[in-house]
Design an enzyme around this catalytic site. Structure first.
Site, PDB file in Angstrom:
ATOM      1  N   LYS A 125       0.864  -1.181   0.000  1.00 40.10           N
ATOM      2  CA  LYS A 125       0.000   0.000   0.000  1.00 40.10           C
ATOM      3  C   LYS A 125       0.896   1.224   0.000  1.00 40.10           C
ATOM      4  CE  LYS A 125      -4.462   0.715   0.130  1.00 40.10           C
ATOM      5  NZ  LYS A 125      -5.541  -0.223  -0.243  1.00 40.10           N
ATOM      6  N   ASP A 165      -7.002   4.146  -4.585  1.00 41.91           N
ATOM      7  CA  ASP A 165      -7.670   3.958  -3.301  1.00 41.91           C
ATOM      8  C   ASP A 165      -8.341   5.313  -3.034  1.00 41.91           C
ATOM      9  OD1 ASP A 165      -7.651   1.823  -0.923  1.00 41.91           O
ATOM     10  OD2 ASP A 165      -7.510   3.763   0.030  1.00 41.91           O
TER      11      ASP A 165
HETATM   12  N1  GLU Z   1      -7.250   0.015  -3.000  1.00 39.40           N
HETATM   13  C1  GLU Z   1      -7.978  -1.178  -3.352  1.00 39.40           C
HETATM   14  C2  GLU Z   1      -7.985  -2.120  -2.175  1.00 39.40           C
HETATM   15  O1  GLU Z   1      -8.051  -1.692  -1.041  1.00 39.40           O
HETATM   16  C3  GLU Z   1      -7.513  -1.770  -4.652  1.00 39.40           C
HETATM   17  C4  GLU Z   1      -6.073  -2.133  -4.756  1.00 39.40           C
HETATM   18  C5  GLU Z   1      -5.625  -2.555  -6.153  1.00 39.40           C
HETATM   19  O2  GLU Z   1      -6.443  -2.568  -7.066  1.00 39.40           O
HETATM   20  O3  GLU Z   1      -4.436  -2.858  -6.289  1.00 39.40           O
HETATM   21  O4  GLU Z   1      -7.980  -3.313  -2.301  1.00 39.40           O
END
Ligand code: GLU
Length: 445
Positions: A125, A165
């Site tokens: 992340k 996100d």
């Molecule tokens: N931010 C999204 C999550 O919490 C998607 C992450 C992504 O697509 O890599 O899973």
């Protein structure tokens, strides 16, 4: 043998002032500690210490110029948490509440979530404390350019694949990808959530919300119940809420709320027309971060400064941000007769709220299972990019549906209690953990 209290005390001491990370770790460790203690291979490999420590934490300075010509400084991060089962994968969050602890909790959760999708993706992340609210398009572009100028050296299509996100949607992904391409002269799937003209996957924008509804559909069917006629409250009004609202309608349920930092909308007729869905996108694109204008536009009620959990519903879907639903909200939902709570934001419910739902035998799905559809379709975007082709809507949606059914089945396998109640938290944590832990053992250290 691990002892929960002493293990957590040590972890807390090692990670001071990171309450969200500790909250996420506690929930996982609590679910898996017996599984670990019963398996000498996990014990010998010090699996709990290894799985709670990120592989790498990268922080960098992001300098950019605002429209007045003033210099601004933000902090950028990428937490590469665990890449046992595949390249690091996870979104970027741009929000003023972002701290190292927030992104560590999200990277940790992402590791188990990605494992549940059945696709080969590790967990990561990243993001920044940058606030997109009120920023001009040019300011966002300049910020994204500076952010990627630092981030590009740590990512790659087989190394680490960021996505969106909170605060990072198609526009931001465009500017970030543009800068990566400028520096690397490379058109690869280094980011997901790309635009449809340049490598993006159909259904990616809808995927998190669609996936949560597919998951809910499985939960309901497992109880010999039906989605038809169910009343639903949703929080948030971004991408995730938008997808959830549309799919709910298709499944015959009725969403009656959305919300923003300013309050919530109660639309008892249901948010169930194309016009209302398109308006949600308009609201989000305006960058004002308010839902009140929806009330005037569609003659619905706006309740200032309050959360939607006071509206009586059959199902609740928190779709905004961590810890948005607390014990008081849980008690209110329960006294109003809620039957299912589907956490669609990451760690959207406080620990006390989750414990309350479970004590009352309300079926509760944790975010890492229910919202895995977003990253799952990101994984499918990576597959399409590698093959240099593009799947139809039906193909992607069909695969997403199947993935959500599989995740649900894993939760049933690992989370069904002796009295028949399904503890989805336990189910998701154990299923997600086992695959990552077994792989770590197979790969050595
Ligand atoms: N931010 C999204 C999550 O919490 C998607 C992450 C992504 O697509 O890599 O899973």
């Amino acid at each position: 043998m691990y002892h929960y209290d002493s293990f957590m005390a040590e972890l807390e001491q090692k990670n001071p002032a990171q309450p969200e990370f500790i909250q996420a770790a506690k929930e996982v460790v609590e679910s898996i500690i017996d599984v670990v203690n019963e398996n000498p291979a996990y014990l010998n490999a010090k699996i709990l210490e290894r799985i709670t420590e990120p592989d790498r934490v990268i922080t960098f300075k992001v300098e950019w110029e605002d429209d007045n010509g003033d210099v601004q400084v933000n902090r950028g991060y990428r937490i590469q948490f665990n890449n046992a089962i595949g390249p690091y994968k996870g979104g970027l969050r741009f929000h003023p509440s972002v701290t190292l602890g927030t992104l560590k909790f999200l990277g940790f959760e992402q590791t188990f979530k990605n494992s549940l999708t059945t696709l080969p993706m590790g967990g990561a992340k990243g993001g920044s404390d940058f606030n997109t609210k009120g920023k001009s398009d040019n300011e966002i572009m300049r910020f994204c350019r500076s952010f990627m100028t630092e981030l590009y050296r740590y990512i790659g299509p087989s190394t680490d694949v960021p996505a969106g996100d909170i605060g990072v949607g198609a526009r931001e992904i465009g500017y970030l990808y543009g800068q990566y391409k400028r520096m690397m002269i490379e058109n690869t799937g280094v980011l997901t959530g790309k635009g449809q003209n340049w490598g993006g996957s159909l259904i990616r924008p809808e995927a998190t919300g669609f996936g949560a509804m597919y998951f809910a559909h499985e939960m309901v069917e497992a109880q010999q119940d039906t989605m038809k006629g169910k009343t639903i409250s949703v929080s948030g009004f971004g991408n995730v809420a938008w997808g959830a609202v549309m799919k709910a309608s298709e499944l015959g349920a009725k969403v009656v709320t959305i919300s923003g930092p300013d309050g919530y909308i109660h639309d008892p007729e249901g948010i169930d027309t194309q016009e209302k869905w398109d308006y949600m996108l308009e609201l989000r694109a305006s960058n004002n971060d308010v839902v009140e204008p929806y009330a005037k536009r569609f003659g619905a009620k706006f309740v200032k400064g309050r959360k939607p959990w006071e509206v009586p519903v059959d199902m609740a879907f928190p779709c905004a941000i961590q810890n948005e639903l607390d014990l008081q909200d849980a008690e209110l939902l329960i006294s109003n007769g809620v039957s299912y709570v589907v956490e669609t934001s990451n760690m959207g419910c406080t620990t006390e709220a989750v414990q309350k739902f479970q004590a009352q035998k309300i079926l509760f799905a944790p975010g890492k299972a229910a919202n895995a559809g977003g990253v799952a379709v990101s994984g499918l975007e990576m597959s399409q990019n590698s093959m240099k082709l593009r799947w139809s809507k039906e193909e992607v949606d069909g695969r997403l549906h199947e993935i959500m059914q599989n995740i649900h089945a894993s939760c049933i396998t690992e989370g069904t209690m002796p009295d028949g109640y399904v503890d989805y938290v336990r189910g998701a944590n154990i299923a997600g953990f086992k695959k990552v832990a077994d792989t770590m053992l197979q790969l050595g250290y």
